[in-house]
Write a protein that holds these residues in place. Sequence first.
Motif, PDB file in Angstrom:
ATOM      1  N   LEU A   1       0.827  -1.201   0.000  1.00 51.14           N
ATOM      2  CA  LEU A   1       0.000   0.000   0.000  1.00 51.14           C
ATOM      3  C   LEU A   1       0.865   1.256   0.000  1.00 51.14           C
ATOM      4  N   ALA A   2       1.929   1.249   0.807  1.00 58.75           N
ATOM      5  CA  ALA A   2       2.825   2.408   0.848  1.00 58.75           C
ATOM      6  C   ALA A   2       3.507   2.619  -0.502  1.00 58.75           C
ATOM      7  N   ALA A   3       3.919   1.525  -1.147  1.00 59.82           N
ATOM      8  CA  ALA A   3       4.552   1.637  -2.467  1.00 59.82           C
ATOM      9  C   ALA A   3       3.580   2.194  -3.500  1.00 59.82           C
ATOM     10  N   CYS A   4       2.328   1.768  -3.438  1.00 60.15           N
ATOM     11  CA  CYS A   4       1.324   2.270  -4.382  1.00 60.15           C
ATOM     12  C   CYS A   4       1.085   3.765  -4.179  1.00 60.15           C
ATOM     13  N   ILE A   5       1.004   4.190  -2.911  1.00 61.35           N
ATOM     14  CA  ILE A   5       0.788   5.615  -2.633  1.00 61.35           C
ATOM     15  C   ILE A   5       1.985   6.436  -3.116  1.00 61.35           C
ATOM     16  N   SER A   6       3.204   5.950  -2.881  1.00 60.35           N
ATOM     17  CA  SER A   6       4.398   6.676  -3.337  1.00 60.35           C
ATOM     18  C   SER A   6       4.433   6.774  -4.850  1.00 60.35           C
ATOM     19  N   ALA A   7       4.101   5.677  -5.533  1.00 62.77           N
ATOM     20  CA  ALA A   7       4.089   5.691  -6.990  1.00 62.77           C
ATOM     21  C   ALA A   7       3.040   6.666  -7.520  1.00 62.77           C
ATOM     22  N   LEU A   8       1.880   6.713  -6.859  1.00 64.36           N
ATOM     23  CA  LEU A   8       0.834   7.633  -7.292  1.00 64.36           C
ATOM     24  C   LEU A   8       1.276   9.082  -7.124  1.00 64.36           C
ATOM     25  N   ILE A   9       1.910   9.407  -5.998  1.00 71.27           N
ATOM     26  CA  ILE A   9       2.410  10.765  -5.791  1.00 71.27           C
ATOM     27  C   ILE A   9       3.473  11.115  -6.824  1.00 71.27           C
ATOM     28  N   PHE A  10       4.373  10.177  -7.112  1.00 65.29           N
ATOM     29  CA  PHE A  10       5.412  10.422  -8.115  1.00 65.29           C
ATOM     30  C   PHE A  10       4.800  10.677  -9.486  1.00 65.29           C
TER      31      PHE A  10
ATOM     32  N   GLY B   1       5.152  14.071 -11.604  1.00 63.31           N
ATOM     33  CA  GLY B   1       5.724  13.954 -12.949  1.00 63.31           C
ATOM     34  C   GLY B   1       4.808  14.518 -14.006  1.00 63.31           C
ATOM     35  N   PHE B   2       3.518  14.265 -13.857  1.00 60.09           N
ATOM     36  CA  PHE B   2       2.559  14.787 -14.826  1.00 60.09           C
ATOM     37  C   PHE B   2       2.510  16.305 -14.766  1.00 60.09           C
ATOM     38  N   VAL B   3       2.515  16.870 -13.580  1.00 57.13           N
ATOM     39  CA  VAL B   3       2.506  18.325 -13.434  1.00 57.13           C
ATOM     40  C   VAL B   3       3.782  18.929 -14.018  1.00 57.13           C
ATOM     41  N   TRP B   4       4.921  18.305 -13.771  1.00 54.40           N
ATOM     42  CA  TRP B   4       6.201  18.828 -14.288  1.00 54.40           C
ATOM     43  C   TRP B   4       6.220  18.804 -15.811  1.00 54.40           C
ATOM     44  N   VAL B   5       5.685  17.748 -16.419  1.00 53.27           N
ATOM     45  CA  VAL B   5       5.631  17.658 -17.891  1.00 53.27           C
ATOM     46  C   VAL B   5       4.732  18.743 -18.446  1.00 53.27           C
ATOM     47  N   LEU B   6       3.613  19.027 -17.815  1.00 52.71           N
ATOM     48  CA  LEU B   6       2.724  20.077 -18.295  1.00 52.71           C
ATOM     49  C   LEU B   6       3.412  21.434 -18.240  1.00 52.71           C
TER      50      LEU B   6
END
Length: 286
Positions: free
Chosen positions: A219-228, A232-237
């Motif tokens: 669960l912690a790995a999934c939350i970290s991946a979602l935040i990343f 990343g999506f915001v930085w690309v925009l």
Amino acid sequence: MSIWSILIFLLVVFEVCVITEPCKIPGRFARAVGESIIFNISDVFEGNNSLMLEWKLNETQNIVISANNVTITHPTFQHRVSFSQTFLHLNLLKLTDEGTHSVFIGGTKKKCFQLTVDVPVSKPRINVSIETNQTRLECIVDTGTRVVYEWLLNDSSLPSQSWYSLSDKNTTLTLNITSRDSFKCTVKNSVSSNTSDLVLPGNYRQRNYQIYYEKITLLAACISALIFLIFGFVWVLIRKRKKGRKQITPYSEGGRDTTIRPCDLNIEVKDDTIYSVITKPQLSVD
């Protein structure tokens, strides 16, 4: 009351006692469903074929009545019984054949046999459930009648201690401590017995903790991946928006708003020589 009345009364009581006196049971017989049983009557049959033989179940149901070479068999026992002056044979036993089998010869009860019929027990299995402060072991058996349950601790009987409790029929064993011992469940009845494979409740609890830890980690790995992914999506925009705009530097000259546009760089090739020509930008006045 006359003496004759007293004698008649005593005679009637004596006859009733003789007739209703239960016969002595030589032994109890236990058989499994589908098996057969042979009752020995060689010591009670008088050898006179003219005497009537009656074979009854629980003294209410006639199995066989035989006299003068004429035999009547109850439909329930057709093709399952045979008899002689020395034995009674009942084949392909059913649960309904259980009870007291009585032999009457010439109308007098001569012998009784107590028969129990059971379904053999199958191999039991143990279902382990882990709770916060307890571990429950449930012994489950699929087939068997009149099953008796017993628990073994390290292949020995359970000691009389307070760290465990048993259900009414001993089907469930509840442990109040974390145990690293091995447990087995034994089931039995009058015709069979069987034992389960051993279980180690401590391993189940450790495995349960491990599964819980793995779930938390996942669960912690999934939350970290979602935040990343969001960052990343915001930085690309942001990067795309910066590249899509031309850089314009406004300034003021003589009270007029002017804009400096980027220079144009032209590249020319003459006589295998590369020349770069910078075109002077034009000044636009708004």
